[in-house]
Design a protein around this motif. Sequence first.
Motif, PDB file in Angstrom:
ATOM      1  N   VAL A  27       0.723  -1.125  -0.050  1.00 23.82           N
ATOM      2  CA  VAL A  27      -0.174   0.129   0.022  1.00 23.82           C
ATOM      3  C   VAL A  27       0.953   1.202   0.068  1.00 23.82           C
ATOM      4  O   VAL A  27       1.808   1.659   1.078  1.00 23.82           O
ATOM      5  N   LEU A  28       0.957   1.860  -1.187  1.00 26.88           N
ATOM      6  CA  LEU A  28       1.675   3.075  -1.270  1.00 26.88           C
ATOM      7  C   LEU A  28       1.033   4.497  -1.285  1.00 26.88           C
ATOM      8  O   LEU A  28      -0.229   4.476  -1.714  1.00 26.88           O
ATOM      9  N   GLY A  29       1.550   5.604  -0.948  1.00 25.50           N
ATOM     10  CA  GLY A  29       0.740   6.773  -0.915  1.00 25.50           C
ATOM     11  C   GLY A  29       1.734   7.877  -0.280  1.00 25.50           C
ATOM     12  O   GLY A  29       2.555   7.553   0.363  1.00 25.50           O
ATOM     13  N   ARG A  30       1.337   9.064  -0.737  1.00 27.64           N
ATOM     14  CA  ARG A  30       2.084  10.328   0.108  1.00 27.64           C
ATOM     15  C   ARG A  30       1.645  10.204   1.532  1.00 27.64           C
ATOM     16  O   ARG A  30       0.686   9.677   2.137  1.00 27.64           O
ATOM     17  N   PRO A  31       2.397  10.886   2.259  1.00 27.46           N
ATOM     18  CA  PRO A  31       2.040  10.937   3.896  1.00 27.46           C
ATOM     19  C   PRO A  31       0.800  11.577   4.124  1.00 27.46           C
ATOM     20  O   PRO A  31       0.254  12.404   3.285  1.00 27.46           O
ATOM     21  N   ASN A  32       0.270  10.931   4.929  1.00 23.22           N
ATOM     22  CA  ASN A  32      -1.307  11.209   5.528  1.00 23.22           C
ATOM     23  C   ASN A  32      -2.515  11.048   4.740  1.00 23.22           C
ATOM     24  O   ASN A  32      -3.118  11.632   4.755  1.00 23.22           O
ATOM     25  N   VAL A  75      12.370   6.064   2.987  1.00 25.79           N
ATOM     26  CA  VAL A  75      12.220   5.795   1.708  1.00 25.79           C
ATOM     27  C   VAL A  75      12.741   4.349   1.221  1.00 25.79           C
ATOM     28  O   VAL A  75      12.065   3.533   0.448  1.00 25.79           O
ATOM     29  N   ALA A  76      13.927   4.088   2.040  1.00 28.04           N
ATOM     30  CA  ALA A  76      14.344   2.638   1.640  1.00 28.04           C
ATOM     31  C   ALA A  76      13.508   1.598   1.997  1.00 28.04           C
ATOM     32  O   ALA A  76      13.338   0.524   1.350  1.00 28.04           O
ATOM     33  N   GLU A  77      12.740   1.671   3.252  1.00 29.21           N
ATOM     34  CA  GLU A  77      11.673   0.864   3.571  1.00 29.21           C
ATOM     35  C   GLU A  77      10.518   0.647   2.413  1.00 29.21           C
ATOM     36  O   GLU A  77      10.077  -0.335   2.084  1.00 29.21           O
ATOM     37  N   VAL A  78      10.110   1.721   1.743  1.00 27.67           N
ATOM     38  CA  VAL A  78       9.276   1.668   0.525  1.00 27.67           C
ATOM     39  C   VAL A  78       9.699   0.662  -0.239  1.00 27.67           C
ATOM     40  O   VAL A  78       9.148  -0.255  -1.041  1.00 27.67           O
ATOM     41  N   THR A  79      11.064   0.757  -0.968  1.00 28.13           N
ATOM     42  CA  THR A  79      11.754   0.146  -1.894  1.00 28.13           C
ATOM     43  C   THR A  79      11.673  -1.412  -1.262  1.00 28.13           C
ATOM     44  O   THR A  79      11.487  -2.297  -2.352  1.00 28.13           O
ATOM     45  N   GLN A  80      12.017  -1.731  -0.319  1.00 30.17           N
ATOM     46  CA  GLN A  80      11.926  -2.946   0.045  1.00 30.17           C
ATOM     47  C   GLN A  80      10.681  -3.693   0.349  1.00 30.17           C
ATOM     48  O   GLN A  80      10.532  -4.858   0.020  1.00 30.17           O
ATOM     49  N   ALA A  81       9.703  -2.898   0.528  1.00 28.47           N
ATOM     50  CA  ALA A  81       8.341  -3.466   0.545  1.00 28.47           C
ATOM     51  C   ALA A  81       7.862  -3.864  -0.630  1.00 28.47           C
ATOM     52  O   ALA A  81       7.088  -4.506  -0.917  1.00 28.47           O
ATOM     53  N   LEU A  82       8.507  -3.216  -1.818  1.00 29.72           N
ATOM     54  CA  LEU A  82       8.157  -3.568  -3.280  1.00 29.72           C
ATOM     55  C   LEU A  82       8.853  -4.807  -3.670  1.00 29.72           C
ATOM     56  O   LEU A  82       8.304  -5.371  -4.688  1.00 29.72           O
ATOM     57  N   ASP A  83       9.700  -5.552  -2.997  1.00 30.60           N
ATOM     58  CA  ASP A  83      10.178  -6.517  -3.364  1.00 30.60           C
ATOM     59  C   ASP A  83       9.521  -8.063  -3.316  1.00 30.60           C
ATOM     60  O   ASP A  83       8.951  -8.173  -2.015  1.00 30.60           O
ATOM     61  N   GLY A  84       9.035  -8.650  -4.200  1.00 27.39           N
ATOM     62  CA  GLY A  84       8.301  -9.848  -4.170  1.00 27.39           C
ATOM     63  C   GLY A  84       6.785  -9.586  -3.895  1.00 27.39           C
ATOM     64  O   GLY A  84       6.310 -10.512  -3.425  1.00 27.39           O
ATOM     65  N   ILE A  85       6.289  -8.587  -4.093  1.00 22.79           N
ATOM     66  CA  ILE A  85       4.916  -8.491  -3.989  1.00 22.79           C
ATOM     67  C   ILE A  85       4.153  -8.881  -5.200  1.00 22.79           C
ATOM     68  O   ILE A  85       4.703  -8.961  -6.296  1.00 22.79           O
ATOM     69  N   ALA A 143       1.085  16.905  -6.424  1.00 23.58           N
ATOM     70  CA  ALA A 143       2.405  16.538  -6.911  1.00 23.58           C
ATOM     71  C   ALA A 143       3.070  15.445  -6.376  1.00 23.58           C
ATOM     72  O   ALA A 143       3.574  14.407  -6.626  1.00 23.58           O
ATOM     73  N   GLY A 144       2.830  15.345  -4.844  1.00 22.62           N
ATOM     74  CA  GLY A 144       3.087  14.042  -4.206  1.00 22.62           C
ATOM     75  C   GLY A 144       2.365  12.828  -4.710  1.00 22.62           C
ATOM     76  O   GLY A 144       3.188  11.885  -4.710  1.00 22.62           O
ATOM     77  N   ASP A 145       1.102  12.863  -5.052  1.00 23.41           N
ATOM     78  CA  ASP A 145       0.522  11.711  -5.710  1.00 23.41           C
ATOM     79  C   ASP A 145       1.167  11.262  -7.024  1.00 23.41           C
ATOM     80  O   ASP A 145       1.503  10.225  -7.378  1.00 23.41           O
ATOM     81  N   ARG A 146       1.671  12.318  -7.834  1.00 23.70           N
ATOM     82  CA  ARG A 146       2.356  12.038  -9.248  1.00 23.70           C
ATOM     83  C   ARG A 146       3.661  11.343  -8.753  1.00 23.70           C
ATOM     84  O   ARG A 146       4.256  10.473  -9.565  1.00 23.70           O
ATOM     85  N   LEU A 147       4.430  11.653  -7.666  1.00 27.25           N
ATOM     86  CA  LEU A 147       5.538  11.120  -7.402  1.00 27.25           C
ATOM     87  C   LEU A 147       5.456   9.880  -6.994  1.00 27.25           C
ATOM     88  O   LEU A 147       6.241   8.999  -7.222  1.00 27.25           O
ATOM     89  N   THR A 148       4.393   9.334  -6.169  1.00 27.60           N
ATOM     90  CA  THR A 148       3.949   8.162  -5.913  1.00 27.60           C
ATOM     91  C   THR A 148       3.812   7.275  -7.211  1.00 27.60           C
ATOM     92  O   THR A 148       4.143   6.015  -7.288  1.00 27.60           O
ATOM     93  N   PHE A 149       2.894   7.793  -8.243  1.00 30.15           N
ATOM     94  CA  PHE A 149       2.687   7.245  -9.503  1.00 30.15           C
ATOM     95  C   PHE A 149       4.175   6.654 -10.205  1.00 30.15           C
ATOM     96  O   PHE A 149       3.899   5.761 -10.749  1.00 30.15           O
ATOM     97  N   GLU A 150       5.099   7.619 -10.012  1.00 28.01           N
ATOM     98  CA  GLU A 150       6.214   7.279 -10.548  1.00 28.01           C
ATOM     99  C   GLU A 150       6.930   5.963 -10.030  1.00 28.01           C
ATOM    100  O   GLU A 150       7.496   5.154 -10.790  1.00 28.01           O
ATOM    101  N   ARG A 151       6.625   5.637  -8.901  1.00 26.07           N
ATOM    102  CA  ARG A 151       7.188   4.386  -8.350  1.00 26.07           C
ATOM    103  C   ARG A 151       6.432   3.275  -8.696  1.00 26.07           C
ATOM    104  O   ARG A 151       6.892   1.926  -8.743  1.00 26.07           O
ATOM    105  N   THR A 152       5.465   3.280  -9.340  1.00 27.26           N
ATOM    106  CA  THR A 152       4.557   2.122  -9.773  1.00 27.26           C
ATOM    107  C   THR A 152       5.002   1.758 -11.263  1.00 27.26           C
ATOM    108  O   THR A 152       4.549   0.700 -11.612  1.00 27.26           O
ATOM    109  N   ARG A 153       5.819   2.690 -12.052  1.00 28.43           N
ATOM    110  CA  ARG A 153       6.099   2.483 -13.392  1.00 28.43           C
ATOM    111  C   ARG A 153       7.044   1.402 -13.618  1.00 28.43           C
ATOM    112  O   ARG A 153       7.034   0.859 -14.750  1.00 28.43           O
ATOM    113  N   HIS A 154       7.679   1.021 -12.474  1.00 29.11           N
ATOM    114  CA  HIS A 154       8.645  -0.180 -12.786  1.00 29.11           C
ATOM    115  C   HIS A 154       8.150  -1.448 -12.040  1.00 29.11           C
ATOM    116  O   HIS A 154       8.884  -2.344 -12.113  1.00 29.11           O
TER     117      HIS A 154
END
Length: 320
Positions: A27-32, A92-102, A117-128
Amino acid sequence: MGWPLAVVICLVMARPKTSFRSGFVAVLGRPNVGKSTFVNRLVGQKVAIVTPRPQTTRNRILGIINRPQAQVVLIDTPGIHRATTVLERQMVAEVTQALDGIDLMAVMIDASSGLTAGDRLTFERTRHFDGPVFLLLNKIDRVAKPTLLPLMETCSKEFSFAEIIPVSALTGDGIELTLARLIGYLPEGEPYFPKDQITDQPERFLAGEIIREKIMTNTHQEVPHAIAVRVESFEEGEKLIRIRANIAVEREGQKGILIGRGGEKLKAIGTEARRELEEILGVKIFLELRVKVERDWRQDQRAVQQLDWRRQLERLGTRE
């Protein structure tokens, strides 16, 4: 006259198999935006602390949902933001590790704020990520329904989401629908955890997080994000658990604010934390809190790493 053996075998083989689905959902998203509230709601019990302040979650936390035909393992992650301190880079590293093997990714935004803009930053993480990605429009209890459709259309132009679902983690609206859709995308397989387990975090870590939650909701100014809670001892008895925790702050002034006049603030924090822990753990709690100054600990790599409960367990294991 009994059935011929061959017919019995055919009948047994013809019975439809009941498929069980299981998998990991980050579950990803900007803070709060409400990620921890969402995870707690689905699990049905508090596994992640919740405060009105952004960047409350510092470590990835598993919330395990068990249903008769499925097990969904939700990974609550720190809010995605641009890091400026060692602590924030660790988050931020915790987020990266959370995406391993999901198996699936669920991106959450605050529908009452629109697309930021924070939401769009989150969207960028989904592209990989090659798997299905859900978009959850949270806090729909705060917005007029006619505004949701334009927001959904705008978001669908940003990324090709497998599902876009409006929800309210606070009221529960859309939560069961979301769970059903998540299960439908998970692969068939055996459960990863026992059916009575709801999280992977030990009670020792949860105790520290509950203490931190009460500090964040009872203090203001710069104090909430400048504190770190480390549980130094967690002694379990049959009817009583004794917990001793150190609270680190970065400045003497913060220490004074946290303790309060005559120790009243710290006493109130301890009382709130003790009561909630007793409710969660089902036993009496003796809680001892101490406050000390560790200047600029958020920029200290070693101090930041000590907040990771997985590292804490490794450290405790080497002592034994």
